[in-house]
Design an enzyme around this catalytic site. Structure first.
Site, PDB file in Angstrom:
ATOM      1  CD  GLU A 161      48.680  30.525  37.370  1.00  0.00           C
ATOM      2  OE1 GLU A 161      49.063  31.010  36.280  1.00  0.00           O
ATOM      3  OE2 GLU A 161      47.811  31.061  38.085  1.00  0.00           O
ATOM      4  CG  HIS A 209      36.878  30.002  38.033  1.00  0.00           C
ATOM      5  ND1 HIS A 209      36.975  30.774  36.912  1.00  0.00           N
ATOM      6  CD2 HIS A 209      37.766  30.533  38.911  1.00  0.00           C
ATOM      7  CE1 HIS A 209      37.867  31.732  37.103  1.00  0.00           C
ATOM      8  NE2 HIS A 209      38.370  31.609  38.308  1.00  0.00           N
TER       9      HIS A 209
END
Lengths: 379, 328
Positions: B60, B129
């Site tokens: 990322e 998450h």
């Protein structure tokens, strides 16, 4: 003096240009250090003294339109690319006439007119940016390379490893120059690195990597000339490890007590500036008078730069509210136009989204299908 | 008007903008051959090819930063973060580079880039998450932050974000992607920075964004049955905040409840309260209430997960509190 056995492949003009640029950086940095102690420059100020060859050799080896960016030791490259010394000094002084209106300071010199895309203050943070600029060149099918500098300590940042992987996989035209001055601030690179020879890390990404004598401007010139041809031929990125040395501390705030006096004395013997002068004289490509003339001119240029910075006003307070968000229709600022009233013509321009035709197939379908098949995947 | 799922609306926006401007490309994990982890990029690889729909490695920071570099020299990247939880790895590039390039260069550079992906609770995914991270990004000058709730806004705001000259952070929602709504065809661009009164009312203003919008609408329906008229203001853009719309609505109803999926401390709701108390204090008939996620990490167990988040009953209770109708 004896005539050299083999004629130098370099022109007198090139050697004198390199000498002028290296001497400009040296003189500029000496004066910047002096102005720092006088309190005219504040914050962090990282000097390039000793590393001049690492900026100048590559800059002479690439084209005007090639992109370049660096870390926070970033005065040398823009000066060598042709930035206005007064406006760089004014940026260090925090004045409105600086390249970034005094908003960036020593660590953030940007001169887009001369394709210098900035100095970055987070170690390794510019490494992915350079791959992105090279990506854009490839995307538009331009014959342009990007040269990105970073320090030895940045080689241990994740950003470097993530970027090398992508740059190599996608064969991006980018040259990474690691300026290995052997210390990440006050810590010797060998103390923090399992593999202190940075160039070897390229092998992990199937990428070309080589060490270069960073104290020899001609070696830097040759290495980058070759690397640029490699990149332009579409062969992918190159990592060059320029072994160099900073004669001063990490920044103006650092007395560099972690190095011995003998070490610094020893390294000073390898000073790249007299080295080039000796080479030129030995090869009959310059006389003492040429160098003295250059030195006098550069001294005057840097004196004028300091004077310009010192006499420049601080940025206006209205500047606080500019340059955070681009408003619709707002143009980009061209510094020499804004400050000196000079018409700037070589500002980068790109095809519009309607004109541009993207022909690059980054991952051909057959290739992807083959890889999927090997992995036992069906889609 | 055709009904589309939120993910289809985003897909349409991407396809239209990529058709319109060859400088636009999409990069992210699984966006190409897999057609997107949440199928937002369905079919786009076939349409636009592998240089414009790019399957990135799981890096990322690397591909986020690479895209910032591409934006510095004229391209208009759309970076899909599989979720915003993973984008935390790219935060240096977003905050230290994208948000500051214009400033550090003294106006020489611009960074037209969109970072987009789902935020908020995922649904039985535990703490790494399931978090609403928008207040992190809303903190930084130099960024715009958007969080559309409806398919129509998702399409119109993504189109506006791609055309914007600044870095835009777009929060979608894992649990919004399959929701359906009417979406105008073709040129439907929703300007950034403008909140939207999604339901008019006179008694209380409920201010919200993204998935919480649906709980607010549910609460408003329930309260209507009790004769309480709720105005629902969907902020849509979190930076810059639409102060004018917030104040206009509160001046009308004199009462406000702010509903936020994320945590209370340093949340966006805190800034909305600040705007209201400093600019409309005299027009308030009750202290402003906040409904937020509980100040704990998200659990996997269904009952704990549900209890952690705001829902319609909690919103109804807050509305009654500002109306001094507790226990009514």
């Amino acid at each position: 003096m004896e005539a050299p056995a083999v004629a130098s492949p370099y022109s007198k003009d090139l050697l004198l240009t390199m000498y002028r640029k290296m001497y400009l950086i040296r003189r500029f940095e000496e004066r910047a250090g002096q102005q720092y102690t006088l309190g005219k420059i504040a914050g962090f100020c990282h000097l390039y003294i000793g590393q001049e060859a690492v900026a100048v050799g590559p800059i002479e080896a690439i084209r005007k339109e090639d992109y370049m960016l660096s870390a926070y030791r970033d005065h040398g490259q823009p000066l060598a690319r042709g930035s206005d010394a007064g406006m760089v000094m004014a940026e260090l002084f925090g004045r409105g006439t600086g390249y970034s209106k005094g908003k960036g300071g020593s660590m953030h010199i940007f001169d887009i007119e001369h394709q210098f895309y900035g100095g970055y203050g987070i170690v390794g943070g510019q490494i992915p940016l350079a791959a992105g600029m090279a990506f854009a060149s490839r995307y538009r099918n331009e014959d342009r390379v990007t040269v990105c500098y970073f320090g030895d300590a940045a080689a241990n940042q994740g950003a470097l490893h993530e970027t090398f992987n992508m740059a190599s996989k996608w064969k991006l035209p980018v040259i990474y120059i690691c300026e290995n001055n052997r210390y990440g601030m006050g810590t010797a690179i060998s103390r923090t690195s399992a593999v202190p020879e940075i160039y070897k890390r390229a092998a992990a990404y199937d990428m070309r990597g080589e060490p270069v004598d960073g104290m020899d401007v001609l070696k830097m010139y040759e290495a980058v000339k070759d690397a640029a041809a490699w990149c332009r031929a579409g062969k992918g990125p190159v990592l060059l490890e320029a072994n160099t040395y900073r004669f001063r501390g990490h920044s103006m705030a650092d007395p560099a007590t972690y190095r011995s006096k003998q070490e610094v004395e020893e390294e000073r013997k390898g000073d790249p500036i007299p080295k080039l002068r000796d080479y030129a004289i030995k090869n009959g490509l310059g006389a003492d008078a040429d160098f003295e003339r250059i030195e006098e001119e550069v001294k005057a240029q840097v004196d004028a730069a300091v004077k310009f910075a010192d006499e420049s006003p601080e940025p206006s307070l209205e500047e606080l509210w500019r340059d955070t968000i681009v408003e619709p229709g707002e143009p980009d600022v061209r510094p020499r136009e804004r400050v000196l009233g000079t018409k700037v013509t070589n500002w980068p321009s790109y095809p519009s989204g309607q004109e541009l035709k993207v022909t690059w197939d980054l991952e051909p379908r057959e290739q992807a299908e083959l890889a999927d098949k090997k992995a036992g995947l069906t889609r | 008007m055709p009904e589309l799922m939120y993910r289809e609306a985003l897909n349409q926006a991407l396809a239209e903008e990529m058709e319109r401007d060859a400088n636009v490309f999409l990069i992210g994990e699984e966006v190409g051959r897999y057609n997107g982890a949440f199928k937002v990029s369905q079919g786009l690889l076939d349409k636009f090819g592998s240089a414009r729909i790019i399957d990135a490695p799981i890096s990322e920071l690397g591909f986020g930063g690479m895209s910032v570099g591409a934006a510095m020299v004229g391209l208009r990247p759309v970076v899909e973060m599989m979720t915003w939880n993973f984008a935390i790895l790219a935060m240096d590039q977003i905050v230290n580079n994208a948000a500051k390039l214009r400033h550090m260069s003294g106006g020489q550079l611009r960074c037209p880039i969109v970072f987009r992906g789902p935020g908020g609770a995922g649904g039985r995914l535990s703490s790494q998450h399931s978090q609403a991270l928008e207040s992190n990004y809303a903190h930084f000058p130099g960024l715009k932050v958007i969080a559309p709730a409806t398919p129509a806004d998702a399409k119109g705001m993504l189109k506006a974000a791609i055309r914007d000259e600044n870095p835009v952070i777009m929060f979608e929602g894992e649990r919004l992607y399959a929701l359906k709504g009417e979406v105008p065809e073709g040129e439907h661009v929703v300007p950034l920075g403008k909140a939207d009164v999604k339901r008019e009312g006179t008694d209380v203003t409920v201010i919200t964004w993204s998935r919480m919008y649906y709980f607010c609408m549910q609460a408003a329906e329930e309260l209507a049955k009790e004769g309480i008229s709720v105005e629902v203001l969907d902020l849509r853009t979190l930076r810059p905040l639409d102060e004018e719309a917030i104040l206009a609505s509160v001046r009308k109803t004199n009462r406000a409840v702010i509903v936020e999926e994320g945590w209370a401390l340093a949340g966006i709701g805190a800034s909305v309260v600040d705007i209201i108390q400093s600019k409309a204090f005299d027009e308030l008939d009750a202290p402003v209430e906040r409904v937020t996620g509980l100040d704990v990490n998200m659990s996997y167990a269904a009952n704990l997960e549900n209890a952690t988040q705001p829902d319609a009953p909690k919103i109804i209770a807050a509305v009654k509190k500002v109306l001094y109708r507790q226990g009514a």
